[in-house]
Motif scaffolding. Structure first.
Motif, mmCIF file in Angstrom:
data_model
loop_
_atom_site.group_PDB
_atom_site.id
_atom_site.type_symbol
_atom_site.label_atom_id
_atom_site.label_comp_id
_atom_site.label_asym_id
_atom_site.label_seq_id
_atom_site.Cartn_x
_atom_site.Cartn_y
_atom_site.Cartn_z
ATOM 1 N N ARG A 188 -15.098 28.422 -25.358
ATOM 2 C CA ARG A 188 -15.352 29.801 -24.924
ATOM 3 C C ARG A 188 -13.994 30.465 -24.704
ATOM 4 O O ARG A 188 -13.170 29.985 -23.923
ATOM 5 N N VAL A 189 -13.758 31.560 -25.406
ATOM 6 C CA VAL A 189 -12.469 32.257 -25.359
ATOM 7 C C VAL A 189 -12.671 33.623 -24.714
ATOM 8 O O VAL A 189 -13.524 34.406 -25.153
ATOM 9 N N LEU A 190 -11.895 33.906 -23.683
ATOM 10 C CA LEU A 190 -11.934 35.197 -23.007
ATOM 11 C C LEU A 190 -10.682 35.980 -23.391
ATOM 12 O O LEU A 190 -9.563 35.516 -23.191
ATOM 13 N N VAL A 191 -10.877 37.170 -23.941
ATOM 14 C CA VAL A 191 -9.765 38.031 -24.334
ATOM 15 C C VAL A 191 -9.776 39.267 -23.442
ATOM 16 O O VAL A 191 -10.750 40.021 -23.417
ATOM 17 N N LEU A 192 -8.680 39.471 -22.704
ATOM 18 C CA LEU A 192 -8.550 40.614 -21.800
ATOM 19 C C LEU A 192 -7.777 41.728 -22.494
ATOM 20 O O LEU A 192 -6.564 41.638 -22.669
ATOM 21 N N GLY A 193 -8.473 42.761 -22.925
ATOM 22 C CA GLY A 193 -7.833 43.879 -23.616
ATOM 23 C C GLY A 193 -8.306 43.975 -25.049
ATOM 24 O O GLY A 193 -8.240 43.001 -25.796
ATOM 25 N N ILE A 248 -11.494 48.271 -20.692
ATOM 26 C CA ILE A 248 -11.938 49.257 -19.711
ATOM 27 C C ILE A 248 -12.531 50.496 -20.374
ATOM 28 O O ILE A 248 -13.072 51.365 -19.702
ATOM 29 N N SER A 249 -12.407 50.592 -21.708
ATOM 30 C CA SER A 249 -12.912 51.764 -22.422
ATOM 31 C C SER A 249 -14.266 51.453 -23.055
ATOM 32 O O SER A 249 -14.361 50.595 -23.942
ATOM 33 N N ILE A 277 -17.680 42.992 -23.073
ATOM 34 C CA ILE A 277 -18.039 43.184 -21.668
ATOM 35 C C ILE A 277 -17.035 44.148 -21.041
ATOM 36 O O ILE A 277 -15.831 44.090 -21.337
ATOM 37 N N MET A 278 -17.521 45.028 -20.188
ATOM 38 C CA MET A 278 -16.639 45.944 -19.472
ATOM 39 C C MET A 278 -15.692 45.156 -18.567
ATOM 40 O O MET A 278 -16.101 44.221 -17.875
ATOM 41 N N SER A 279 -14.419 45.549 -18.592
ATOM 42 C CA SER A 279 -13.415 44.857 -17.789
ATOM 43 C C SER A 279 -13.350 45.442 -16.388
ATOM 44 O O SER A 279 -13.091 46.629 -16.200
ATOM 45 N N ASN A 280 -13.613 44.595 -15.407
ATOM 46 C CA ASN A 280 -13.384 44.931 -14.002
ATOM 47 C C ASN A 280 -13.203 43.612 -13.259
ATOM 48 O O ASN A 280 -13.449 42.536 -13.813
ATOM 49 N N ILE A 330 -14.322 39.820 -14.512
ATOM 50 C CA ILE A 330 -13.262 38.862 -14.841
ATOM 51 C C ILE A 330 -13.425 37.583 -14.024
ATOM 52 O O ILE A 330 -13.339 36.466 -14.559
ATOM 53 N N ARG A 331 -13.688 37.724 -12.731
ATOM 54 C CA ARG A 331 -13.872 36.547 -11.872
ATOM 55 C C ARG A 331 -15.048 35.685 -12.353
ATOM 56 O O ARG A 331 -14.995 34.458 -12.281
ATOM 57 N N GLU A 332 -16.101 36.316 -12.837
ATOM 58 C CA GLU A 332 -17.248 35.562 -13.337
ATOM 59 C C GLU A 332 -16.923 34.847 -14.642
ATOM 60 O O GLU A 332 -17.269 33.677 -14.841
ATOM 61 N N GLU A 333 -16.227 35.532 -15.556
ATOM 62 C CA GLU A 333 -15.985 34.969 -16.883
ATOM 63 C C GLU A 333 -14.961 33.839 -16.882
ATOM 64 O O GLU A 333 -15.057 32.900 -17.678
ATOM 65 N N ILE A 334 -13.957 33.915 -16.001
ATOM 66 C CA ILE A 334 -12.929 32.872 -16.020
ATOM 67 C C ILE A 334 -13.479 31.517 -15.569
ATOM 68 O O ILE A 334 -12.883 30.479 -15.867
ATOM 69 N N LYS A 335 -14.620 31.518 -14.888
ATOM 70 C CA LYS A 335 -15.227 30.252 -14.478
ATOM 71 C C LYS A 335 -15.673 29.426 -15.682
ATOM 72 O O LYS A 335 -15.745 28.198 -15.611
#
Length: 376
Positions: free
Chosen positions: A170-175, A199-200, A218-221, A225-230
């Motif tokens: 599972r890969v999380l990309v911020l931005g 955020i857009s 997913i909308m960034s907030n 973020i705290r939920e996804e990094i788990k």
């Protein structure tokens, strides 16, 4: 104009600011180009090709700085180069001033004209000289992240794409900008389950349309973020605020929410990083571990693939370099708003708001400065 191309001396930086083809184009317009010996070897361009294109080779970096009116580089000058820079000398390179007060104050003290690749900006807000390296870095982030997920390198021991009967990573990309888009494409192509955050909402709609089925937006907030990094195995920080320091989207306390062996790749590290615990590393020692989380924070990632990176960079910078050489920096910046936006520090004055704000320095309007130059 006399243009100088020094050899990059930052750790494991193998790129060069100008290819032989670029030299040839500048020579066609009547300019003189001096290249430091072996500057292009790391990118696969031997001295002989530069000579054939019309460059004059100089043996030392001191000679290149000493003769050139415009210096073309890839990375910002480092401390040993500061004393080589002359007053009013034009430096055309990546600076990322907002992440280094030392560099900012050094360039102010030298009285140089610092035109930063990363803040040259088109009317649509796109950053044409940052895009090619962002494309490389975004793709590399997945390549490097996949490697450091391997157990011998202290990762979770997960194959990014999984195999039949086994879930992929599972890969999380911020931005969701250039870096994030390229990273998501690469990770998805390798079979990972990708979560792409921005955020857009308009950007997320666009990305949702163009991305493959294994990419969710997913909308960034902070809550999301705290939920996804788990659940993430690989987290890629791909946040950019042009010319300013990146915000910390992942803070130190969030590391305890991650599983041991999670890998963080902070592509924004040269702008201060969007992960609080990241600090710049080198290709020689690319990672460190905090709270059992692997941090990959190399500030010049594209330097590891210098042939591709040098060609991509020169394709983008050369048209602007020709304008600067043909007209001089003042007239080129008056004529071209994109180049004017690239001016960060000019003759001891900070003219870019993001840099002034980062270190509480006085801001001089660049338009005012260019008007003054015209009357000199």
């Amino acid at each position: 104009m006399i243009i100088g191309v020094p050899k990059e001396i930052k750790n494991n930086e193998n790129r060069v600011a100008l290819t032989p083809a670029g030299v040839s184009e500048l020579r066609k317009h009547g300019h003189t180009v001096y290249v430091q010996a072996t500057a292009g070897e790391g990118s696969g361009f031997p001295d002989e090709e530069y000579v054939a294109a019309g460059a004059t080779m100089l043996p030392t970096i001191e000679e290149v700085y000493g003769i050139a009116e415009m210096i073309m580089k890839v990375k910002e000058p480092i401390a040993v180069e500061y004393d080589l820079i002359r007053e009013n000398q034009l430096l055309f390179t990546y600076f990322h001033f907002a992440s280094s007060e030392e560099l900012t104050r050094a360039m102010i003290a030298k009285g140089a004209v610092c035109l930063a690749y990363e803040t040259v900006e088109k009317s649509d807000r796109s950053l044409p000289l940052l895009v090619p390296m962002s494309e490389v870095a975004g793709r590399m982030a997945v390549q490097e992240g996949a490697k450091y997920l391997e157990k011998p390198l202290k990762g979770r021991g997960i194959l990014l794409g999984g195999v039949p009967g086994v879930k992929p990573a599972r890969v999380l990309v911020l931005g969701g900008g250039i870096v994030g888009t390229q990273a998501a494409k690469m990770a998805a192509g390798l079979g990972a389950h990708v979560i792409l955050m921005d955020i857009s909402l308009a950007r997320l709609r666009y990305l949702s349309d163009i991305m493959p089925e294994n990419v969710d937006t997913i909308m960034s907030n902070e809550y999301n973020i705290r939920e996804e990094i788990k659940h993430a195995d690989l987290i890629i920080g791909a946040v950019l605020i042009p010319g300013a320091k990146a915000p910390h989207l992942i803070t130190r306390d969030m590391l305890k929410l991650m599983r041991p062996g999670t890998v963080l790749v902070d592509v924004a590290v040269d702008q201060g990083g969007c992960i609080e615990t990241c600090s710049p590393t080198t290709h020689e020692n690319p990672t460190f571990i905090i709270d059992d989380v692997v941090h990959y924070c190399v500030a010049n990632m594209p330097g590891a693939v210098p042939y591709t990176s040098t060609l991509a960079l020169t394709n983008a910078t050369l048209p602007y370099a020709l304008q600067l050489a043909n007209k001089g920096w003042q007239q080129a910046c008056r004529d071209n708003a994109e180049l004017k936006a690239g001016l960060n520090v000019v003759e001891g004055k900070v003219v870019y708001k993001g840099v002034a704000d980062a270190f509480s320095l006085p801001l001089v309007p660049v338009a005012e400065l260019l008007e003054q130059e015209e009357t000199v």
